[in-house]
Design a protein around this motif. Structure first.
Motif, PDB file in Angstrom:
ATOM      1  N   ALA A   1      22.352  88.316  18.894  1.00  0.00           N
ATOM      2  CA  ALA A   1      23.068  87.206  18.261  1.00  0.00           C
ATOM      3  C   ALA A   1      22.157  86.020  17.957  1.00  0.00           C
ATOM      4  O   ALA A   1      22.594  85.051  17.326  1.00  0.00           O
ATOM      5  N   LEU A   2      20.924  86.087  18.376  1.00  0.00           N
ATOM      6  CA  LEU A   2      20.015  84.944  18.203  1.00  0.00           C
ATOM      7  C   LEU A   2      19.878  84.466  16.755  1.00  0.00           C
ATOM      8  O   LEU A   2      19.922  83.251  16.516  1.00  0.00           O
ATOM      9  N   PRO A   3      19.755  85.332  15.785  1.00  0.00           N
ATOM     10  CA  PRO A   3      19.653  84.826  14.398  1.00  0.00           C
ATOM     11  C   PRO A   3      20.903  84.074  13.936  1.00  0.00           C
ATOM     12  O   PRO A   3      20.819  83.205  13.075  1.00  0.00           O
ATOM     13  N   PHE A   4      22.038  84.395  14.524  1.00  0.00           N
ATOM     14  CA  PHE A   4      23.281  83.749  14.111  1.00  0.00           C
ATOM     15  C   PHE A   4      23.532  82.422  14.815  1.00  0.00           C
ATOM     16  O   PHE A   4      24.283  81.588  14.324  1.00  0.00           O
ATOM     17  N   VAL A   5      22.956  82.225  15.980  1.00  0.00           N
ATOM     18  CA  VAL A   5      23.205  81.000  16.749  1.00  0.00           C
ATOM     19  C   VAL A   5      22.014  80.047  16.725  1.00  0.00           C
ATOM     20  O   VAL A   5      22.062  78.993  17.358  1.00  0.00           O
ATOM     21  N   ASN A   6      20.966  80.386  16.033  1.00  0.00           N
ATOM     22  CA  ASN A   6      19.770  79.551  15.995  1.00  0.00           C
ATOM     23  C   ASN A   6      20.003  78.353  15.075  1.00  0.00           C
ATOM     24  O   ASN A   6      19.563  78.312  13.937  1.00  0.00           O
ATOM     25  N   ARG A   7      20.694  77.369  15.610  1.00  0.00           N
ATOM     26  CA  ARG A   7      20.980  76.145  14.859  1.00  0.00           C
ATOM     27  C   ARG A   7      21.116  74.991  15.838  1.00  0.00           C
ATOM     28  O   ARG A   7      21.388  75.185  17.004  1.00  0.00           O
ATOM     29  N   VAL A   8      20.911  73.799  15.336  1.00  0.00           N
ATOM     30  CA  VAL A   8      21.015  72.611  16.170  1.00  0.00           C
ATOM     31  C   VAL A   8      22.456  72.094  16.186  1.00  0.00           C
ATOM     32  O   VAL A   8      22.978  71.697  17.221  1.00  0.00           O
ATOM     33  N   GLU A   9      23.097  72.103  15.040  1.00  0.00           N
ATOM     34  CA  GLU A   9      24.481  71.633  14.947  1.00  0.00           C
ATOM     35  C   GLU A   9      25.423  72.798  15.162  1.00  0.00           C
ATOM     36  O   GLU A   9      25.129  73.899  14.699  1.00  0.00           O
ATOM     37  N   PRO A  10      26.509  72.685  15.796  1.00  0.00           N
ATOM     38  CA  PRO A  10      27.094  71.508  16.418  1.00  0.00           C
ATOM     39  C   PRO A  10      26.453  71.207  17.765  1.00  0.00           C
ATOM     40  O   PRO A  10      25.844  72.075  18.386  1.00  0.00           O
ATOM     41  N   PRO A  17      22.050  70.905  21.938  1.00  0.00           N
ATOM     42  CA  PRO A  17      22.123  71.708  20.710  1.00  0.00           C
ATOM     43  C   PRO A  17      22.817  73.038  20.983  1.00  0.00           C
ATOM     44  O   PRO A  17      22.786  73.565  22.092  1.00  0.00           O
ATOM     45  N   PHE A  18      23.442  73.599  19.967  1.00  0.00           N
ATOM     46  CA  PHE A  18      24.220  74.816  20.107  1.00  0.00           C
ATOM     47  C   PHE A  18      23.403  75.963  20.694  1.00  0.00           C
ATOM     48  O   PHE A  18      23.900  76.730  21.530  1.00  0.00           O
TER      49      PHE A  18
END
Length: 80
Positions: A21-30, A36-37
């Motif tokens: 799932a790392l490519p899908f959750v690699n974000r700062v927002e929310p 960070p998320f």
């Protein structure tokens, strides 16, 4: 004799949480609880990993108890 051990699928949970799932959750927002998320996701994965390992262990213990108490079953030396 090959044993069916579907409880071993619980060991896929950490893999999916950390790698799959790392490519899908690699974000700062929310931002959740001030983090960070991605950090929240990794924290959740870290907390769920021992649960998945425990569920696997529990399934193994139940399978072992079932095969030891079943009448007419014989365990071989290399079967453990």
């Amino acid at each position: 004799m090959i044993k069916r051990r579907p409880h071993l699928l619980w060991l896929l949970v950490p893999f999916v949480l950390y790698i799959g799932a790392l490519p899908f959750v690699n974000r700062v927002e929310p931002v959740l609880i001030g983090l960070p998320f991605l950090f929240v996701w990794l924290l959740a994965a870290t907390l769920l990993t021992p649960v998945a390992v425990w569920l696997t262990w529990r399934g193994d213990q139940r399978l072992r108890a079932r095969t030891e108490t079943a009448p007419g079953t014989r365990t071989e030396a290399g079967d453990e």
